[in-house]
Design an enzyme around this catalytic site. Structure first.
Site, short mmCIF file in Angstrom:
data_model
loop_
_atom_site.label_atom_id
_atom_site.label_comp_id
_atom_site.label_asym_id
_atom_site.label_seq_id
_atom_site.Cartn_x
_atom_site.Cartn_y
_atom_site.Cartn_z
N GLU A 70 85.24 26.54 29.54
CA GLU A 70 86.72 27.07 28.81
C GLU A 70 87.34 28.43 29.88
OE1 GLU A 70 88.31 25.15 27.09
OE2 GLU A 70 87.50 24.55 25.67
N SER A 78 95.07 23.85 22.70
CA SER A 78 94.85 25.69 23.52
C SER A 78 96.04 26.36 22.28
CB SER A 78 95.56 25.82 24.74
OG SER A 78 95.25 26.68 25.74
N HIS A 100 88.53 23.99 30.46
CA HIS A 100 89.46 24.14 29.87
C HIS A 100 90.81 23.66 30.11
CE1 HIS A 100 92.28 25.88 26.68
NE2 HIS A 100 93.16 26.64 27.22
#
Length: 496
Positions: free
Chosen positions: A293, A176, A396
């Site tokens: 995600e 990320s 995610h």
């Protein structure tokens, strides 16, 4: 990997505490200490709001937070092992190197040195006022969190041999925001030569996640200064850290978010410009994203996933592009709408930016790119939360524990044999990449470097059945690229 003896060093300071006059300045060298320093406890985590459900092993939070941790096999210090330096995620607003999911023991047991790094976050790491630039010998403001990471890489370069590591075989990695940071280090002239390979999990500073321009960074900083009623940089520096942190709240929807920017020193131009020119670090890259995600509700909001609502939503978001978007994200029935909405939400959030990185480095980087698609759904939580939406794929950050081999350090999920099997594959790929620059180990499913073939892009699908697939989503990403380029203000809006 059972039975491998490790040495663990926690809370090593790699720079001076960035407090007082050093708040909003590049990291400075740490002062030497007398005698033997204890390295059994994680250092304090950097200042942050409780934005996400994160598990910390650090006992406190402080501006004095520039620490790193080292896991190394208990061998002779003269042995030169490959090194992984890992940056945590959290939107450059949260995170900590003490989080169990980033623990370095499992990878170190595979024969490498692993390092996790704290770096300044939010207003402390990315505020960029003109007064800061005027006091800088480089005329630069902002990006202090990235400069912290750079200082940690320099520390690794100068000291990792003492821990059995090879400074010429360093891989930088992250997920990320940590992955966004990796893409930025590859573009930064300051970080050149400090690493030999790169690992990116879900994120890049491109497309909708592009770095801010100097004007946008200055505008955000001046708005914050105005809110804090501070007449000068000195006035801001005199404020307690918790007052500044509260000024960015509330935690449910922070009024002020801060982001990396073109500062003229760490980044001299946008990443797109650097990569298009082929001026990035020409190193092997292992990179990818997940199948879920972001949830379908990110684009549909509270509307049911019906074809009618889908068409109305696309028209509202994309205007004249809606028909083209519908052709690539179809919605002929409720199930298809849910799948397409999940794919679109994932692309808008982070998958499109990651794909841009893949394409840019593959075309100009002169080094192999190993592109993955992580689809393995994590198991049920041990204590499910009421009202939680079902996961339509790999959400995610779900892949972190699998890639780093840290499933056993979390009891939030009821791990199954197939979870450990997927972790063995993914962490095996990561370990072999850190060691050799390729994920291919004879004990693992073959993973070819990404290239165009059969009308698409070769990509490794990581799941219970791990295999090479042909990614046919180029038209989607081409359309999104055109859309964002025609609406550049969306770059700014998505970070506010």
């Amino acid at each position: 990997m059972q039975g491998v003896e490790l040495r663990v060093f926690r809370g090593i300071p790699y720079a001076a505490p960035p407090v007082g006059e050093l708040r909003w300045k590049p990291p400075q060298p740490v002062s030497a200490w007398a005698g033997v320093r204890s390295a059994t406890e994680f250092g304090a985590r950097c200042m942050q709001l409780p934005l996400f459900q994160m598990e910390f092993r650090s006992r406190s939070m402080s501006e004095d937070c520039l620490f790193l941790n080292v896991w190394t096999p208990a061998r002779a210090s003269g042995e030169k092992l490959p090194v992984l330096v890992y940056f945590y995620g959290g939107g450059f607003a949260a995170g900590d190197s003490s989080e169990p999911r980033y623990d370095g023991a499992a990878l170190a047991a595979r024969g490498m040195v692993t390092v996790t790094v704290n770096y300044r976050l939010g207003v402390f790491g990315f505020l960029a006022l003109p007064e800061m630039a005027r006091e800088s010998p480089h005329g630069a403001a902002g990006n202090y969190g990235l400069l912290d990471q750079h200082a940690a890489l320099r520390w690794v370069r100068e000291n990792i041999e003492k821990f059995g590591g090879d400074p010429d075989k360093v891989t930088i990695g992250g997920e990320s925001a940590g992955s966004v940071a990796v893409s930025a280090h590859m573009a930064s002239p300051l970080s050149r030569g400090l690493f030999a390979r790169a690992l990116g999990q879900s994120g890049a500073a491109m497309g909708p996640l592009t770095v801010w321009s100097p004007d946008d960074a200055r505008t955000a900083a001046e708005h914050f200064q105005e809110k804090m009623k501070a007449a000068s940089l000195a006035a801001l520096r005199s404020m307690p850290a918790d007052v500044l942190l509260a000024g960015t709240g509330p935690k449910e929807k922070p009024a002020f978010l801060f982001w990396p920017s073109v500062d003229g020193r760490f980044l001299t131009q946008s990443l797109e410009a650097t990569y298009e020119a082929g001026s990035q670090a020409r190193v092997p890259l292992l990179v990818g994203s997940n199948s879920h995600e972001a949830p379908h509700t990110m684009v549909l909001d509270q509307h049911p996933p019906t074809p009618q609502h889908w068409r109305a939503t696309l028209k509202r978001i994309f205007g004249p592009y809606a028909t083209d978007v519908l052709a690539l994200y179809p919605g002929n029935d409720d199930d298809e709408v849910r799948r397409s909405a999940t794919s679109l939400a994932s692309d808008l959030f982070i998958s499109h930016a990651t794909r841009r990185w893949v394409d840019a480095h593959r075309q100009t980087g002169g080094s192999p790119v190993y592109f993955y698609y992580y689809t393995h759904k994590r198991p049920q939580k041990r204590h499910p939360e009421a009202g939680q939406l079902p996961e339509d794929g790999a959400v995610h950050s779900a892949e972190i524990k699998y890639a780093l081999g840290t499933l056993g350090l979390s009891n939030r999920f009821v791990w199954r044999p197939e979870d450990h099997a997927v972790s063995r594959i993914f962490s095996g790929y990561v370990a072999h990449f850190v060691k050799t620059g390729t994920p291919n180990d004879p004990s693992l499913p073959k993973w070819p470097a990404s290239r165009e073939e059969r009308g698409g892009l070769l990509r490794q699908q990581i799941a219970v059945e791990t295999k090479t697939i042909t990614d046919l989503d180029a038209p989607r990403h081409s359309l999104l690229r055109r859309y964002f380029e025609a609406n550049p203000q969306l770059y700014r809006d998505r970070r506010r």
